[in-house]
Enzyme design. Structure first.
Site, PDB file in Angstrom:
ATOM      1  N   HIS A  37      -6.698  -9.775   0.832  1.00 53.30           N
ATOM      2  CA  HIS A  37      -6.067  -9.598   2.460  1.00 53.30           C
ATOM      3  C   HIS A  37      -6.445 -11.254   3.359  1.00 53.30           C
ATOM      4  O   HIS A  37      -8.326 -10.748   3.141  1.00 53.30           O
ATOM      5  CB  HIS A  37      -6.643  -9.028   3.560  1.00 53.30           C
ATOM      6  CG  HIS A  37      -5.442  -7.255   3.538  1.00 53.30           C
ATOM      7  ND1 HIS A  37      -6.289  -6.088   3.005  1.00 53.30           N
ATOM      8  CD2 HIS A  37      -4.553  -7.196   2.744  1.00 53.30           C
ATOM      9  CE1 HIS A  37      -5.363  -5.499   2.174  1.00 53.30           C
ATOM     10  NE2 HIS A  37      -4.369  -5.669   2.318  1.00 53.30           N
ATOM     11  N   GLU A  82      -5.583 -11.640   8.776  1.00 53.79           N
ATOM     12  CA  GLU A  82      -4.962 -10.952   9.359  1.00 53.79           C
ATOM     13  C   GLU A  82      -4.785 -11.044  11.028  1.00 53.79           C
ATOM     14  O   GLU A  82      -3.592 -11.071  11.726  1.00 53.79           O
ATOM     15  CB  GLU A  82      -4.955 -10.473   8.978  1.00 53.79           C
ATOM     16  CG  GLU A  82      -3.373  -8.908   9.214  1.00 53.79           C
ATOM     17  CD  GLU A  82      -3.510  -7.528   8.962  1.00 53.79           C
ATOM     18  OE1 GLU A  82      -2.455  -6.943   8.873  1.00 53.79           O
ATOM     19  OE2 GLU A  82      -4.485  -7.029   7.730  1.00 53.79           O
ATOM     20  N   HIS A 111       0.656  -1.341  -0.148  1.00 52.99           N
ATOM     21  CA  HIS A 111      -0.469   0.032  -0.040  1.00 52.99           C
ATOM     22  C   HIS A 111       0.567   1.514  -0.165  1.00 52.99           C
ATOM     23  O   HIS A 111       1.747   1.256   0.991  1.00 52.99           O
ATOM     24  CB  HIS A 111      -0.950   0.119   0.847  1.00 52.99           C
ATOM     25  CG  HIS A 111      -1.741  -1.503   1.996  1.00 52.99           C
ATOM     26  ND1 HIS A 111      -2.613  -1.431   1.012  1.00 52.99           N
ATOM     27  CD2 HIS A 111      -1.577  -2.312   2.044  1.00 52.99           C
ATOM     28  CE1 HIS A 111      -2.760  -2.872   0.431  1.00 52.99           C
ATOM     29  NE2 HIS A 111      -2.558  -2.711   1.907  1.00 52.99           N
ATOM     30  N   ARG A 163      -4.983   1.159  12.270  1.00 47.79           N
ATOM     31  CA  ARG A 163      -5.756   1.421  11.426  1.00 47.79           C
ATOM     32  C   ARG A 163      -6.756   2.943  11.142  1.00 47.79           C
ATOM     33  O   ARG A 163      -6.486   3.959  10.201  1.00 47.79           O
ATOM     34  CB  ARG A 163      -7.070   0.783  11.649  1.00 47.79           C
ATOM     35  CG  ARG A 163      -7.793   0.858   9.700  1.00 47.79           C
ATOM     36  CD  ARG A 163      -8.674  -0.363   9.937  1.00 47.79           C
ATOM     37  NE  ARG A 163      -9.608  -0.315  10.083  1.00 47.79           N
ATOM     38  CZ  ARG A 163     -10.802  -1.434  10.561  1.00 47.79           C
ATOM     39  NH1 ARG A 163     -11.295  -1.641   9.460  1.00 47.79           N
ATOM     40  NH2 ARG A 163     -12.089  -0.488  11.775  1.00 47.79           N
ATOM     41  N   HIS A 209      -1.512 -11.716   4.243  1.00 46.28           N
ATOM     42  CA  HIS A 209      -1.444 -12.717   5.377  1.00 46.28           C
ATOM     43  C   HIS A 209      -1.757 -13.993   5.282  1.00 46.28           C
ATOM     44  O   HIS A 209      -0.566 -14.693   7.004  1.00 46.28           O
ATOM     45  CB  HIS A 209      -1.812 -11.349   6.430  1.00 46.28           C
ATOM     46  CG  HIS A 209      -1.491 -10.404   6.111  1.00 46.28           C
ATOM     47  ND1 HIS A 209      -0.324  -9.668   6.074  1.00 46.28           N
ATOM     48  CD2 HIS A 209      -2.710  -9.598   5.513  1.00 46.28           C
ATOM     49  CE1 HIS A 209      -0.962  -8.064   5.699  1.00 46.28           C
ATOM     50  NE2 HIS A 209      -1.367  -7.837   5.878  1.00 46.28           N
ATOM     51  N   ASP A 263       4.098  -4.670   2.501  1.00 45.39           N
ATOM     52  CA  ASP A 263       2.284  -4.366   3.019  1.00 45.39           C
ATOM     53  C   ASP A 263       2.700  -2.544   3.099  1.00 45.39           C
ATOM     54  O   ASP A 263       3.000  -1.643   2.966  1.00 45.39           O
ATOM     55  CB  ASP A 263       2.405  -4.665   3.917  1.00 45.39           C
ATOM     56  CG  ASP A 263       0.268  -4.955   5.069  1.00 45.39           C
ATOM     57  OD1 ASP A 263      -0.277  -3.869   3.905  1.00 45.39           O
ATOM     58  OD2 ASP A 263       0.192  -5.597   5.436  1.00 45.39           O
ATOM     59  N   HIS A 289     -10.882  -6.425  -1.177  1.00 43.26           N
ATOM     60  CA  HIS A 289      -9.988  -5.942  -0.502  1.00 43.26           C
ATOM     61  C   HIS A 289      -9.516  -7.241   0.919  1.00 43.26           C
ATOM     62  O   HIS A 289      -8.910  -7.669   1.163  1.00 43.26           O
ATOM     63  CB  HIS A 289     -10.301  -5.168   0.903  1.00 43.26           C
ATOM     64  CG  HIS A 289     -10.087  -4.316   1.668  1.00 43.26           C
ATOM     65  ND1 HIS A 289      -9.846  -4.826   2.763  1.00 43.26           N
ATOM     66  CD2 HIS A 289      -8.577  -3.743   2.310  1.00 43.26           C
ATOM     67  CE1 HIS A 289      -9.208  -4.427   4.305  1.00 43.26           C
ATOM     68  NE2 HIS A 289      -8.380  -3.468   3.244  1.00 43.26           N
ATOM     69  N   ARG A 327     -14.278  -9.009   4.921  1.00 40.53           N
ATOM     70  CA  ARG A 327     -15.343  -8.319   5.800  1.00 40.53           C
ATOM     71  C   ARG A 327     -15.501  -7.207   4.598  1.00 40.53           C
ATOM     72  O   ARG A 327     -16.646  -6.449   4.694  1.00 40.53           O
ATOM     73  CB  ARG A 327     -14.492  -8.036   6.656  1.00 40.53           C
ATOM     74  CG  ARG A 327     -13.104  -7.190   7.055  1.00 40.53           C
ATOM     75  CD  ARG A 327     -12.663  -6.969   8.543  1.00 40.53           C
ATOM     76  NE  ARG A 327     -11.137  -6.898   7.647  1.00 40.53           N
ATOM     77  CZ  ARG A 327     -10.245  -6.028   7.230  1.00 40.53           C
ATOM     78  NH1 ARG A 327     -10.990  -4.646   7.503  1.00 40.53           N
ATOM     79  NH2 ARG A 327      -9.312  -5.391   7.597  1.00 40.53           N
TER      80      ARG A 327
END
Length: 459
Positions: A236, A239, A63, A87, A273, A324, A210, A213
């Site tokens: 992802h 993780e 990212h 986050r 991950h 990452d 992504h 979720r």
């Protein structure tokens, strides 16, 4: 031997797929692809000789914009800190960064990655909208800015526009501070179409739901079915234990279990991950021939946990490394801590080895070359005909690499000291790093400093 359409380099030792081979001349064409790998070669009087030459590594998870906040979150809060508190600050940065700033940050990151041994990157890109939450006039504006950074620095790139529709399981609506990420399947396909004319020998375009979720299983299936054949798919997965528990509460299944029950996972997929796996999930991932995207420096920085590496290796699983959130940009550090993390967990030594390859550094280096190349969807990671002429040259004049048996070179590179032993870097046959310095390092640094002067007020 050099002509206008053919270029060569003589390596006293070259890391071929079978291991180190002496006296190798590499040939590549004007398009930047290897055209001949000449073994048992004899150096001519006029050509320079290089000591140790390895394929460049693929950074399979990035990212880029998060490079701007590296080091800014290492302050304890009033309560327990976690991935989830980290986050919140990341969202603040994501809301503020302009497309032009994204390019300056990505260029800084890519120049650093190149100097430390990465020659290609998989960019998991999800900041698509303007800060107020609307799309730019060009729906692929921010993706193109990041690709421009790769092109300007010489970094090969697989751009992965990210599908991001929900804040959590059960179709929870996005938070306001996630508004720049908001996309549906149709919009992601529009972005991918807008990037088609960017594709070339240095640039590929795949896709990235992504996470389970942030995208529903129905959306993921629809998106994958609509993708051009053979394009890479990154996601992802598992993780954090909070994510695992939320997935179980919402669906009755663990994340990797749910993914395999609802999607046809194969070689196109990179599961990033996958930190929290049970034995059945380890077996399924390995059997699918997908790539596990292990990002040890970020997983350590965020407190994610340890990947089940010994069991995954025993099941012949494929894996690669990524940086990452860019707490580190070093191939060596990523590989070193991939092994050291397992040593701490197992309270043992030399964990990542197999019958026939007991040298841990050699095994991990070759596996990460292969896994990263697969995750990129490009012909990388090998000094081999028709593959990209992406390679790195170790500093054979450094004390750590002098008077060594060649069999000990990668062990010394990975496990000895913190000097950067990567001296020169070529991508597509073009030299982008010489004597440890990127060709445009001064200007890239200046642009980044100017950018960060504006962003640092967000701390």
């Amino acid at each position: 031997m050099n002509t206008s359409s053919t270029h060569t380099l003589f390596a006293q030792q070259a890391l071929l797929p079978e291991g180190w081979v002496a006296n190798v001349r590499l040939h590549w064409d004007a398009q930047g692809n290897f055209s001949q790998i000449e073994t048992a070669a004899t150096p001519t009087a006029y050509e320079p000789q290089y000591g140790y030459v390895s394929p460049g590594m693929t950074n399979l998870h990035s990212h880029a914009f998060q490079r701007a906040m590296a080091g800014m979150t290492e302050i304890a809060g009033e309560g327990p800190d976690s991935f989830w508190t980290w986050r919140d600050l990341m969202y603040r940065y994501a809301l503020a960064i302009s497309p032009e700033q994204m390019q300056a940050i990505a260029a800084q990151l890519y120049s650093e990655c190149l100097r430390h041994g990465y020659t290609s990157i998989c960019e998991f890109h999800y900041v698509h909208r303007a800060p107020e939450g609307v799309f730019y006039a060009d729906i692929a504006e921010t993706s193109k800015q990041v690709i421009a950074a790769a092109n300007s620095t010489g970094m090969g790139i697989s751009m992965l526009p990210v599908l991001y529709s929900y804040a959590d399981f059960n179709h929870q609506p996005l938070r306001d501070d996630q508004r720049r990420f908001n996309t549906n399947v149709e919009q992601i396909l529009q972005i991918i179409q807008a990037l088609e004319n960017q594709r070339n020998a240095q640039v590929e375009v795949g896709v990235a739901p992504h996470s389970l979720r942030a995208a529903s299983t129905e959306q993921i299936a629809e998106l994958v079915a609509a993708m051009p054949q053979g394009r890479q798919i990154h996601i992802h997965i598992a993780e954090q234990m909070r994510e695992v528990n939320a997935c179980i509460a919402a669906t009755g299944k663990r994340p990797v279990e749910l993914l395999f029950d609802t999607q046809s996972v194969d070689e196109r997929w990179c599961l990033v991950h996958a930190t929290h796996l049970n034995q059945h999930e380890v077996a399924n991932m390995a059997a699918s021939k997908s790539v596990a995207g292990i990002c040890t420096s970020t997983e350590g920085n965020l407190g994610d946990g340890f990947f089940e590496l010994p069991d995954y290796i025993a099941a012949q699983g494929r894996f690669g490394i990524g940086t990452d959130s860019h707490a580190s940009q070093s191939v060596v550090e990523e590989i070193r801590w991939l092994e050291y993390g397992q040593r701490l967990k197992a309270q043992g030594r030399n964990i990542a080895s197999v019958k026939g390859q007991r040298r841990v550094a050699d095994y991990l280096w070759q596996q990460c070359l292969q896994g990263g190349a697969q995750a990129s969807g490009r012909k990388l990671g090998q000094l081999k005909i028709e593959h990209r002429a992406d390679f790195i040259i170790f500093d054979d004049q450094h004390p750590n690499l002098q008077n060594l048996d060649v069999a000990d070179v990668l062990s010394s590179v990975v496990f000895t000291g913190n000097d950067n032993l990567i001296r020169d870097v070529f991508v597509g046959g073009q030299q982008v790093v010489a004597a440890g310095r990127h060709r445009d390092q001064a200007q890239i640094n200046a642009n980044y400093v100017a950018c960060m002067r504006q962003l640092r007020q967000l701390k």
